[in-house]
Design an enzyme around this catalytic site. Sequence first.
Site: not given
Length: 489
Positions: A169, A173-174, A187, A192, A233, A282
Amino acid sequence: MAYRNLQEFIKRLEAEGELLRVKEPVSAELEITEITDRVVKLGGPALLFERVKGHDLPVLTNAFGSMRRMCLALGVESLEDLAAEIADFLQVEAPDSLFKKLKLVPRLKRLANMFPRTVKRAPCQEVVLRGEEVDLTRLPVLKCWPKDGGPFITLPVVITRHPETGIRNAGMYRMQVFDRKTTGMHWHTHKGGAQHFRVAERLGKRLPVAVAIGPDPAVTYAATAPLPEDVDEFVFAGFLRGKPVELVKCLTVPLEVPAESQIVLEGYVEPGERRLEGPFGDHTGYYSLPDYYPVFHVTCMTMRRDAIYPATIVGRPPQEDCYMAKATERLFLPLIRKTLPEIVDINLPIEGVFHNLAFVSIDKRYPGHARKVACALWGLGQMMFTKIIVIFDKEVNVQDLSECLWRLGNNVDPARDVFFVQGPVDALDHASPYPFYGSKMAIDATRKWPEEGFGRDWPEVIEMTPEVRERVDRLWKKLGVERFLAGAK
C-alpha cells in the site's frame, strides 16, 4: 508524457509559464504557507522557494494547484481524455474477430507498462544517513498554521506491506516531526496503512515503513487515489504514466521505493506505541483536534544530491489539494459508472471539501431511483464519507453550482425528499457526535413522478424558442451591449 522525476516536471512547469521562482529568503514556519495561500486563492502559479531560512533545500509548493497543472502532472491534454482511457481499458473483452484482436493490442501494450521494475542504483540513495546521522531537522518541513502542534511532512508517499498477504500500500498521511529521528504517523482508521498496522499489532510485530518524498507527479497523485485495497498504487501510477515506475530496495527495511524520489525515510512503527499528535489546520478550514497516533522511527534517511523538498498546505478551500481531488472526481467517474451506469455526472464541490457534499445527475428510470443511487454511492469506497448527496435529473449540469442551487430550491419538498442514514464519516468531521460515526443526508431533487406520490402537474422550465435565439444572435453585435459593458469597465 512520463516525467522521470520531479526535476523534469519543474522544468515543464517553468517552460509552460506555470512556475514562479521565489528568490527572497523566507521561513518554513508560517511564511511559506501565507505566501502559498495567497497565491492559490489568486489562481497563481507553482512556487519554488529557492532560499529557505536555515535550510539548504529549496521548497516546491502549489505544483498541482490548478486543473491545467493537474493535466501537466499526468501528461494529458484533458482529464476527461484520461478518464475515457480508463473506461476503455476496463472494457476489455475476449476478442472474437481479427478486428477486436487488433483493437486489443494498444491495451496490452499499456498493460505491460503498468508494472513497476526494480533497479539496483537510484538517485534517491546518492546521500545516505544512518543511525545517529539521521536528522529530520535538515529538511525544511513546514509549520503551516499558528496553532499547529509542530511542523508536518505534508506530501509523503507512505509505503507498507500487509504483514500476512504481502500486498503493498502507498498512501498519503501527514507526519508531525517530533524530533531528529521520530514523527507521528497520521493513519486514519479507514486507510490502507492503518489496516496494515492493525494486523501487525495483532501479531505483535513491528511494521516496516518507507516514506518517499517527491517521486514523480504520477506516483504522488496515485498515493492519494481511492483505490481498492488490493490494487498497487505503483501499478496505477504506471498506467497513468504509460511507463513503469522504477523502484529500488531500501537499505534498512524490506520495502521498495520510487528510485527517482527526492528524499526517502526508512524505519518502522512499533506495535502498541502512541504519541499525542496535532492539532493541525486541515482541508476542512478548521483545526483538527490533537489525538494519539502511531510513532514512526527513522532508521535511515537517503536523498538526491540535488534534492528539492515538495510540500503542500491545507486549509480553507480552495487549496492545492482541491485540484488533486477534482482530478480524482473526473478520473474515477468511469469506475463509478461501471457499478451505477445510470449516473450521468458527479460534482464534488470544492466548498464541500470533497467528503461533505456531492451533486449527482442521473438518468432516472423508475420510482425511488434517486434514493437507490444515493444509498449505492454510500457503499462505494471513500464515497461512504459523503455527508450530503443531492440527486438531480440528467439534464442538470451539476458542474454549475448556480443551476444546482436553483433546481434544489425549486424541486424539493423537504418532508418528502430528504432522508437520513447513519454510518461511517471522515476522521476529520468535527460535527459528528462520535469520532468516525455520524449521520448522512440525501436529497432527491429530481422531477417527481405520480408513482412517487406526486399527483400534480410538474411545470416546464422556461425556455426561449430556438428561432428567436437565432434572430437575436444575428442582431447581438449591432445592439452594442458588449461595447457598452467594455466601456463601463
